[in-house]
Motif scaffolding. Structure first.
Motif, short mmCIF file in Angstrom:
data_model
loop_
_atom_site.label_atom_id
_atom_site.label_comp_id
_atom_site.label_asym_id
_atom_site.label_seq_id
_atom_site.Cartn_x
_atom_site.Cartn_y
_atom_site.Cartn_z
N ILE A 54 0.85 -1.20 0.00
CA ILE A 54 0.00 0.00 0.00
C ILE A 54 0.88 1.24 0.00
O ILE A 54 1.86 1.32 0.74
CB ILE A 54 -0.92 0.03 1.24
N ILE A 55 0.47 2.20 -0.80
CA ILE A 55 1.16 3.48 -0.90
C ILE A 55 0.17 4.57 -0.54
O ILE A 55 -1.04 4.41 -0.73
CB ILE A 55 1.69 3.65 -2.35
N ARG A 56 0.67 5.67 0.00
CA ARG A 56 -0.20 6.80 0.24
C ARG A 56 0.38 8.03 -0.44
O ARG A 56 1.59 8.13 -0.65
CB ARG A 56 -0.38 7.07 1.73
N VAL A 57 -0.51 8.95 -0.78
CA VAL A 57 -0.12 10.23 -1.34
C VAL A 57 -0.43 11.27 -0.27
O VAL A 57 -1.55 11.31 0.25
CB VAL A 57 -0.88 10.53 -2.65
N CYS A 58 0.58 12.07 0.08
CA CYS A 58 0.37 13.04 1.15
C CYS A 58 1.10 14.35 0.83
O CYS A 58 1.92 14.41 -0.09
CB CYS A 58 0.85 12.48 2.49
N THR A 68 -2.90 13.21 4.52
CA THR A 68 -2.97 12.09 3.57
C THR A 68 -4.11 12.35 2.60
O THR A 68 -5.25 12.52 3.03
CB THR A 68 -3.19 10.76 4.33
N LYS A 69 -3.79 12.40 1.31
CA LYS A 69 -4.82 12.64 0.29
C LYS A 69 -5.56 11.36 -0.07
O LYS A 69 -6.77 11.35 -0.17
CB LYS A 69 -4.21 13.26 -0.97
N TYR A 70 -4.83 10.29 -0.32
CA TYR A 70 -5.47 9.01 -0.61
C TYR A 70 -4.47 7.88 -0.55
O TYR A 70 -3.27 8.09 -0.40
CB TYR A 70 -6.21 9.02 -1.96
N PHE A 71 -5.01 6.66 -0.65
CA PHE A 71 -4.20 5.44 -0.59
C PHE A 71 -4.30 4.72 -1.92
O PHE A 71 -5.32 4.81 -2.61
CB PHE A 71 -4.72 4.52 0.52
N ILE A 72 -3.26 3.98 -2.26
CA ILE A 72 -3.26 3.18 -3.48
C ILE A 72 -2.81 1.78 -3.08
O ILE A 72 -1.77 1.62 -2.45
CB ILE A 72 -2.30 3.76 -4.55
N ASP A 73 -3.63 0.78 -3.43
CA ASP A 73 -3.25 -0.59 -3.06
C ASP A 73 -2.98 -1.44 -4.29
O ASP A 73 -2.83 -0.92 -5.40
CB ASP A 73 -4.30 -1.21 -2.12
N GLU A 74 -2.92 -2.74 -4.10
CA GLU A 74 -2.53 -3.67 -5.16
C GLU A 74 -3.32 -3.48 -6.44
O GLU A 74 -4.49 -3.13 -6.43
CB GLU A 74 -2.74 -5.12 -4.68
N ASN A 75 -2.64 -3.79 -7.54
CA ASN A 75 -3.23 -3.76 -8.89
C ASN A 75 -3.71 -2.38 -9.29
O ASN A 75 -4.75 -2.24 -9.93
CB ASN A 75 -4.35 -4.80 -9.03
N ASN A 76 -2.93 -1.38 -8.92
CA ASN A 76 -3.20 -0.01 -9.35
C ASN A 76 -1.90 0.66 -9.77
O ASN A 76 -0.84 0.35 -9.25
CB ASN A 76 -3.83 0.80 -8.21
N PRO A 166 -1.09 2.41 9.58
CA PRO A 166 -1.21 3.10 10.87
C PRO A 166 -2.49 3.95 10.95
O PRO A 166 -2.89 4.58 9.97
CB PRO A 166 0.03 4.00 10.92
N LEU A 167 -3.09 3.96 12.13
CA LEU A 167 -4.31 4.76 12.35
C LEU A 167 -4.07 6.24 12.11
O LEU A 167 -4.97 6.96 11.69
CB LEU A 167 -4.83 4.55 13.78
N SER A 168 -2.84 6.69 12.35
CA SER A 168 -2.55 8.13 12.15
C SER A 168 -2.80 8.53 10.70
O SER A 168 -3.28 9.63 10.43
CB SER A 168 -1.11 8.44 12.56
N TYR A 169 -2.49 7.65 9.75
CA TYR A 169 -2.71 7.97 8.34
C TYR A 169 -4.20 8.00 8.00
O TYR A 169 -4.66 8.83 7.23
CB TYR A 169 -2.02 6.94 7.42
N ILE A 170 -4.95 7.08 8.60
CA ILE A 170 -6.40 7.06 8.37
C ILE A 170 -7.02 8.33 8.95
O ILE A 170 -7.83 8.99 8.30
CB ILE A 170 -7.05 5.80 8.99
N ALA A 171 -6.61 8.70 10.16
CA ALA A 171 -7.13 9.92 10.79
C ALA A 171 -6.81 11.14 9.93
O ALA A 171 -7.68 11.99 9.69
CB ALA A 171 -6.53 10.08 12.19
N ILE A 176 -9.46 14.07 10.89
CA ILE A 176 -9.81 14.05 12.31
C ILE A 176 -8.55 13.68 13.12
O ILE A 176 -7.56 13.25 12.55
CB ILE A 176 -10.95 13.05 12.63
N THR A 177 -8.62 13.85 14.44
CA THR A 177 -7.48 13.47 15.28
C THR A 177 -7.49 11.96 15.48
O THR A 177 -8.52 11.30 15.32
CB THR A 177 -7.56 14.15 16.66
N GLN A 178 -6.34 11.45 15.87
CA GLN A 178 -6.24 10.01 16.11
C GLN A 178 -7.11 9.58 17.28
O GLN A 178 -7.71 8.52 17.27
CB GLN A 178 -4.78 9.64 16.35
#
Length: 189
Positions: A54-58, A68-76, A166-171, A176-178
């Motif tokens: 998984i990769i994230r764009v931030c 964090t703007k968004y996440f990119i997972d397998e097959n993308n 990590p939850l920090s990336y989702i938050a 929102i805060t963690q």
């Protein structure tokens, strides 16, 4: 490579000779957790395809907070398109959240494929327009909803991601805060 071939063939037809050429241009690479695929302030030089991970764009806002703007997972595909296409410095970081196994194309090889394989440009354009549609669909509803609804939507949008990052990336993605995210998760589960 098989995953990448299956992926691109969803968007158009290519013959075996064209597929062989594409395969020759790709290099396999491991991007370790926290490493950058491309960075803000630099011109993106590669296109990647995630086989595992998984990769994230931030980016950093004007207060210096990481968003964090968004996440990119397998097959993308992974590319900072604006930077890559226009040779301009990126304003975002593209970072591995987990160890990632990828296929990578250099800018020169990607452009060679566009010049040599006639249907390649149409395929790439379809992939890009689907990715942009997904990005808009994934982002817009999140803006107007309350935090719990945003989290539930996140779970729908990224079902394969939630327990691997990590939850920090989702938050950060949800704005929102963690600690708010921990409360929401506790109330839901």
């Amino acid at each position: 490579m098989k995953e990448f071939i299956e992926y691109i063939l969803q968007f158009g037809n290519l013959n075996q000779q064209q597929l062989d050429l594409i395969s020759k241009k790709a290099t396999e690479r491991v991007l370790h957790k926290d490493e950058y695929f491309s960075e803000a302030g630099k011109i993106a030089q590669e296109v990647g395809f995630i086989l595992e991970g998984i990769i994230r764009v931030c980016y950093y806002n004007n207060k210096g907070e990481e968003i964090t703007k968004y996440f990119i997972d397998e097959n993308n595909l992974v590319v900072d398109l604006e930077s890559f296409d226009n040779d301009i410095c990126s304003n975002a970081y593209v970072q591995a959240i987990t160890d990632c196994k990828m296929l990578v194309f250099s800018k020169k090889d990607w452009k060679d494929l566009l010049d040599i394989i006639i249907p390649w440009e149409a395929i790439v354009n379809k992939i890009i327009s689907r990715a942009l549609r997904q990005k808009i669909e994934r982002r817009s509803p999140l803006v107007s909803e309350d935090a719990t609804t945003r989290y539930l939507m996140f779970l729908k949008i990224y079902p394969n991601v939630v327990n691997r990052i990590p939850l920090s990336y989702i938050a950060s993605y949800l704005g929102i805060t963690q600690s708010s995210l921990s409360r929401i998760r506790k109330n839901i589960h």
